[in-house]
Design a protein around this motif. Structure first.
Motif, mmCIF file in Angstrom:
data_model
loop_
_atom_site.group_PDB
_atom_site.id
_atom_site.type_symbol
_atom_site.label_atom_id
_atom_site.label_comp_id
_atom_site.label_asym_id
_atom_site.label_seq_id
_atom_site.Cartn_x
_atom_site.Cartn_y
_atom_site.Cartn_z
ATOM 1 N N ALA A 213 0.829 -1.211 0.000
ATOM 2 C CA ALA A 213 0.000 0.000 0.000
ATOM 3 C C ALA A 213 0.859 1.256 0.000
ATOM 4 N N VAL A 214 1.995 1.233 0.702
ATOM 5 C CA VAL A 214 2.888 2.398 0.723
ATOM 6 C C VAL A 214 3.508 2.627 -0.648
ATOM 7 N N VAL A 215 3.966 1.555 -1.287
ATOM 8 C CA VAL A 215 4.616 1.674 -2.596
ATOM 9 C C VAL A 215 3.643 2.221 -3.642
ATOM 10 N N GLU A 216 2.363 1.897 -3.522
ATOM 11 C CA GLU A 216 1.379 2.408 -4.478
ATOM 12 C C GLU A 216 1.244 3.919 -4.406
ATOM 13 N N ASN A 217 1.533 4.522 -3.232
ATOM 14 C CA ASN A 217 1.417 5.974 -3.076
ATOM 15 C C ASN A 217 2.691 6.723 -3.465
ATOM 16 N N LEU A 218 3.719 5.999 -3.882
ATOM 17 C CA LEU A 218 4.992 6.639 -4.228
ATOM 18 C C LEU A 218 5.113 6.798 -5.743
ATOM 19 N N PRO A 219 5.858 7.804 -6.187
ATOM 20 C CA PRO A 219 6.046 7.976 -7.642
ATOM 21 C C PRO A 219 6.911 6.851 -8.215
ATOM 22 N N LYS A 220 6.655 6.508 -9.443
ATOM 23 C CA LYS A 220 7.407 5.425 -10.079
ATOM 24 C C LYS A 220 8.820 5.858 -10.460
ATOM 25 N N GLN A 221 8.991 7.131 -10.728
ATOM 26 C CA GLN A 221 10.320 7.638 -11.077
ATOM 27 C C GLN A 221 11.074 7.978 -9.788
ATOM 28 N N ARG A 222 11.823 7.020 -9.299
ATOM 29 C CA ARG A 222 12.563 7.198 -8.054
ATOM 30 C C ARG A 222 13.705 6.185 -8.024
ATOM 31 N N GLN A 223 14.590 6.376 -7.083
ATOM 32 C CA GLN A 223 15.664 5.420 -6.836
ATOM 33 C C GLN A 223 15.295 4.577 -5.613
ATOM 34 N N THR A 224 15.509 3.266 -5.694
ATOM 35 C CA THR A 224 15.136 2.352 -4.608
ATOM 36 C C THR A 224 16.357 1.555 -4.164
ATOM 37 N N LEU A 225 16.546 1.512 -2.857
ATOM 38 C CA LEU A 225 17.655 0.768 -2.257
ATOM 39 C C LEU A 225 17.090 -0.241 -1.266
ATOM 40 N N LEU A 226 17.408 -1.523 -1.445
ATOM 41 C CA LEU A 226 16.973 -2.595 -0.551
ATOM 42 C C LEU A 226 18.195 -3.257 0.065
ATOM 43 N N PHE A 227 18.214 -3.345 1.397
ATOM 44 C CA PHE A 227 19.344 -3.957 2.091
ATOM 45 C C PHE A 227 18.838 -4.963 3.113
ATOM 46 N N SER A 228 19.571 -6.068 3.235
ATOM 47 C CA SER A 228 19.217 -7.092 4.208
ATOM 48 C C SER A 228 20.410 -8.017 4.406
ATOM 49 N N ALA A 229 20.414 -8.723 5.545
ATOM 50 C CA ALA A 229 21.475 -9.700 5.789
ATOM 51 C C ALA A 229 21.217 -10.990 5.036
ATOM 52 N N THR A 230 19.955 -11.249 4.712
ATOM 53 C CA THR A 230 19.580 -12.451 3.957
ATOM 54 C C THR A 230 18.611 -12.057 2.867
ATOM 55 N N GLN A 231 18.628 -12.807 1.786
ATOM 56 C CA GLN A 231 17.726 -12.543 0.672
ATOM 57 C C GLN A 231 16.745 -13.711 0.550
ATOM 58 N N THR A 232 15.471 -13.405 0.724
ATOM 59 C CA THR A 232 14.436 -14.431 0.635
ATOM 60 C C THR A 232 13.629 -14.231 -0.640
ATOM 61 N N ARG A 233 12.735 -15.168 -0.874
ATOM 62 C CA ARG A 233 11.907 -15.095 -2.087
ATOM 63 C C ARG A 233 11.019 -13.856 -2.068
ATOM 64 N N SER A 234 10.513 -13.488 -0.879
ATOM 65 C CA SER A 234 9.642 -12.315 -0.791
ATOM 66 C C SER A 234 10.407 -11.041 -1.139
ATOM 67 N N VAL A 235 11.688 -10.975 -0.765
ATOM 68 C CA VAL A 235 12.499 -9.811 -1.108
ATOM 69 C C VAL A 235 12.709 -9.731 -2.617
ATOM 70 N N LYS A 236 12.943 -10.858 -3.231
ATOM 71 C CA LYS A 236 13.127 -10.856 -4.689
ATOM 72 C C LYS A 236 11.834 -10.472 -5.405
ATOM 73 N N ASP A 237 10.700 -10.903 -4.854
ATOM 74 C CA ASP A 237 9.415 -10.494 -5.446
ATOM 75 C C ASP A 237 9.232 -8.991 -5.331
ATOM 76 N N LEU A 238 9.593 -8.429 -4.171
ATOM 77 C CA LEU A 238 9.491 -6.987 -3.993
ATOM 78 C C LEU A 238 10.457 -6.251 -4.916
ATOM 79 N N ALA A 239 11.627 -6.812 -5.095
ATOM 80 C CA ALA A 239 12.606 -6.179 -5.975
ATOM 81 C C ALA A 239 12.091 -6.114 -7.409
ATOM 82 N N ARG A 240 11.411 -7.161 -7.853
ATOM 83 C CA ARG A 240 10.867 -7.146 -9.223
ATOM 84 C C ARG A 240 9.790 -6.084 -9.384
ATOM 85 N N LEU A 241 9.054 -5.812 -8.286
ATOM 86 C CA LEU A 241 7.978 -4.831 -8.365
ATOM 87 C C LEU A 241 8.480 -3.400 -8.230
#
Length: 764
Positions: A213-241
């Protein structure tokens, strides 16, 4: 205007122009260098990177000079405004990997207060958000940006007034979405950078819908940074979106181990009922260390904290969990950070991203749900090339499955043995605490149910086997006299099949089956009277533990055991198993019961003897078998005891009846005396004393005979009373008595009464 007055203004204006020109030249130089970010992949210090002088000054004042491995690879890409998906070991410096680009990108864009929100940093927990905000203040003091912290547990109205003026915002998902829905004037249309720290935790369960819901309210033209100690399937799904052509940075992907090199890791296999004994013994032998102990639920954390505070092991004890108020959680976080020697009992709320300085040991009292959770927990120590130790306690049923998980995640861990002579037992003290303090007993019951539920809710059934847990022994190790009944374990037994060790606290399986068969025909009152542990959640205990410091906050998503998995929905066990009841308030049905029925339903007394260690025993357990058999075998002693006790009861019964008879006679005499006084008051004279005494004697004889007749059989003939019909032998006496009766009018005055008295005297 005179020349000498305009000259200072011209100098000031020229200085401003020069400053702007220099800043623009610096920005152009940085932009040129960042056209090839790979050239800076081998940089060792922050000064070697193409960043602004203001950011360099802030890093220097904050004490940050040398780059870590994740910073060397991620910073040039992030500064070049590329989307980055970063993964690195916990404690490797991921926070600066996104804070430095946030400050520098806004600086190169000439961002000011009128431009609105430029960077949004989302954190899964409040504590991590506070930590990120503190680091941001350290390195951003030389910039002119306005920054804000938006988390649950604080005044929403105050945040609404200020949030629209923020350039950089650090927030938790729930409170951020609340402002997006309710705060007028707050928008993210000009957002430049979105940062998700601990992305895998953010995408867990309750966070996923909020983040979408938060991502839907953000502009599409932006820079996105994702950081984590582990990478799970849900993170990869979010990265694709959310990410566009992201740069994947995994500095430790090819490393031999997924945990820090200077982290020493061990595990110990122990029984469930021995965990608290081992933990207490460990703390007593590490009084000069800084220790974090992880448990699986808030209720367990509270119980262990309260119990160990009473035990006084000799080291400061602190506890941290999601049911505390936000202000208290921040105070605890800072208190433990500044402590030199302390023990922190906590849930997984402290497992992600928090940087506690100089932690020596991480003890995982309860098994983590998976290997990733283990990595995050153990990562609270051995941070930034420091040394640390981790200890994992596993049950025999959890050993094989969990070790296989850790092996697949490249976690090196070795087994150690516990020295029996160094282990101390605290079960007797816990029993004493539960007996003396209702609050400790209440917390113990809740901790037991919370742990059993946490095991039942886990997805990996090859590791967590709730039907094989020794529930009775575990309850006794917490100091509880009985085992609380939990229906979801019964449900697990039906679905998973019979277990070697039953977790149902039922003493007789046949009685359970019989109760199930007759459940349909019983009324709700019958079921209520037969419930066990009716006072487990009584109103009295709720009042005892409902203190101000540990109330639930504003509904943020920080409690590890607040699991909402669809495929593990619980029954309404909280309604069925934990009914609130009061022993003093009897129902209408119970009030109508006779003494015999109540005696049948009430629990039978049992005499116990306590030994020197405070453990209860039956009477025969305290006597040697040889001494016991001196008086005969068990049956003979039983018959002799019944006979002797029966004689004593008969003697006591006779004495009780005699005493009751005497009390009734005294009560009768008092009543007659009161009646006599009343007649004297009404008549003035009331007749001779002789007549009154004769009447009293007659009544006493009648009363005595009546009481004696009550003790005889019902077929015996009773003594004839004054109102009974006379026999033929008494007819003559009765007729002669009637002849002596004087017929007079009713006396109305004193003179009439005196005349009547003279007539009566003359008649006699």
């Amino acid at each position: 205007m005179s020349p000498h007055k305009t000259q200072p203004g011209n100098k000031k204006e020229s200085h401003r122009v020069v400053r702007r020109r220099n800043e623009q030249a610096e920005i152009d130089s940085i932009e040129t260098k960042l056209s090839n970010p790979d050239a800076f992949a081998g940089a060792k210090y922050f000064n070697d990177l193409p960043i602004s002088d203001r950011t360099k000054d802030g890093l220097k004042k904050g004490g940050f000079t040398q780059l870590t491995e994740i910073q060397r690879k991620a910073l040039p890409l992030a500064l070049a405004k590329r989307d980055v998906l970063g993964a690195a070991k916990t404690g490797s410096g991921k926070t600066l990997s996104f804070l430095v680009p946030v400050l520098d990108i806004l600086y190169r864009s000439h961002w000011n207060s009128s431009d609105g929100l430029g960077a949004l940093i989302i954190s899964p927990t409040r504590e991590l958000a506070v930590q990120i905000f503190e680091v941001l203040k350290k390195i951003g003091r030389t910039h002119t940006f306005s920054a804000g912290l938006v988390i649950g547990g604080k005044e929403f109205d105050v945040e609404q007034e200020r949030i629209a003026r923020m350039n950089i915002l650090v927030a938790t998902p729930g409170r951020l979405l609340q402002h997006m829905d309710q705060t007028v004037g707050f928008n993210c249309d000009n957002l430049q950078v979105l940062v998700l720290d601990e992305a895998d935790r953010i995408m867990d369960m309750g966070f996923q819908r909020t983040i979408n819901a938060v991502v839907e309210n953000l502009p599409k033209q932006r820079q996105t940074l994702l950081f984590s100690a582990t990478q799970t399937r849900s993170v990869k799904d979010l990265a694709r979106l959310s990410l566009k052509d992201p740069e994947y940075v995994a500095v430790h992907e090819k490393a031999e181990h997924s945990t820090p090199q200077k982290l020493t890791q061990h595990y110990v296999v122990c029984e469930l009922q021995d965990k608290l004994d081992i933990l207490y013994s460990f703390i007593k032998t590490h009084l000069k260390n800084k220790v974090i102990v992880f448990l699986s639920s808030c209720k367990q954390t509270r119980f262990v904290y309260e119990a160990f505070c009473k035990l006084q092991p000799g080291i400061p004890i602190i506890h941290l969990h999601g049911k505390q108020k936000q202000t208290k959680r921040v105070d605890i976080f800072r208190q433990f950070s500044h402590s030199q020697h302390a023990v922190l009992f906590c849930t997984d709320i402290a497992a992600r991203g928090l940087d506690f300085p100089a932690v020596d040991w991480v003890v995982q009292l309860d098994c983590p749900e998976d290997a990733d959770t283990y990595i995050h927990r153990a990562g609270r120590t051995a941070r930034f090339d420091a040394e640390g130790h981790a200890l994992l306690m596993l049950l025999p049923t959890e050993k094989d499955g969990m070790l296989e998980e850790l092996k697949n995640k490249k976690v090196p861990i070795e087994e150690i043995k516990i020295r029996a002579d160094k282990q101390k037992s605290i079960q007797t003290q816990l029993q004493s605490f539960c007996f003396q303090d209702p609050e400790i007993k209440y917390l113990g019951q809740r901790a037991f149910v919370a742990y059993m539920r946490s095991v039942y809710l886990q997805r990996k059934k090859n590791i967590f086997k709730v039907t094989e847990l020794p529930a009775d022994e575990f309850a006794h190790s917490l100091g509880l006299a009985g085992t609380p009944k939990i229906k979801f374990v019964k449900k697990a037994e039906k679905t998973l099949g019979p277990a070697k060790v039953s977790a149902i606290p039922s003493s007789d399986e046949k009685e359970e089956e019989k109760e199930e068969e007759t459940q349909k025909t019983k009324t709700k009152y019958d079921r209520m009277f037969q419930k066990r542990n009716q006072d487990i959640l009584s109103e009295h205990y709720n009042k005892l533990v409902d203190y101000e410091g540990d109330k639930l906050g504003d509904g943020d998503d920080d409690d590890f055991m607040t699991l909402g998995r669809v495929d593990h929905a619980l029954e309404s066990d909280s309604d069925d198993n934990m009914k609130e009841s009061k022993a003093d308030n009897l129902s209408k049905r119970q009030a109508k019961m006779g003494k015999k029925e109540l005696a049948k339903r009430s629990s039978k007394g049992e005499k116990l003897v306590f030994d020197e260690e405070g453990k209860p025993h039956q009477l025969y357990e305290m006597v040697d078998e040889a001494d016991f058999l001196k008086d005969g075998d068990a049956k003979a002693q039983k018959d002799a005891f019944i006979t002797e006790t029966g004689e004593l009861m008969k003697t006591a019964d006779v004495d009780d009846k005699a005493m009751a008879k005497q009390k009734r006679a005294e009560k009768k005499m008092k009543r007659k005396m009161k009646e006599k006084e009343a007649r004297e008051m009404a008549s003035g004279n009331g007749g001779s004393d002789q007549e009154e005494f004769e009447s009293d004697d007659e009544d006493m004889d009648q009363d005595s005979s009546s009481e004696d007749d009550d003790d005889q059989e019902q077929g015996k003939q009773q003594k004839r009373k004054w109102f009974q019909k006379a026999t033929s032998d008494d007819d003559e006496e009765e007729s002669s008595t009637k002849k002596r009766v004087l017929q007079v009018d009713q006396p109305e005055t004193i003179q009439d009464q005196e005349a009547l008295a003279l007539k009566l005297l003359g008649g006699l």
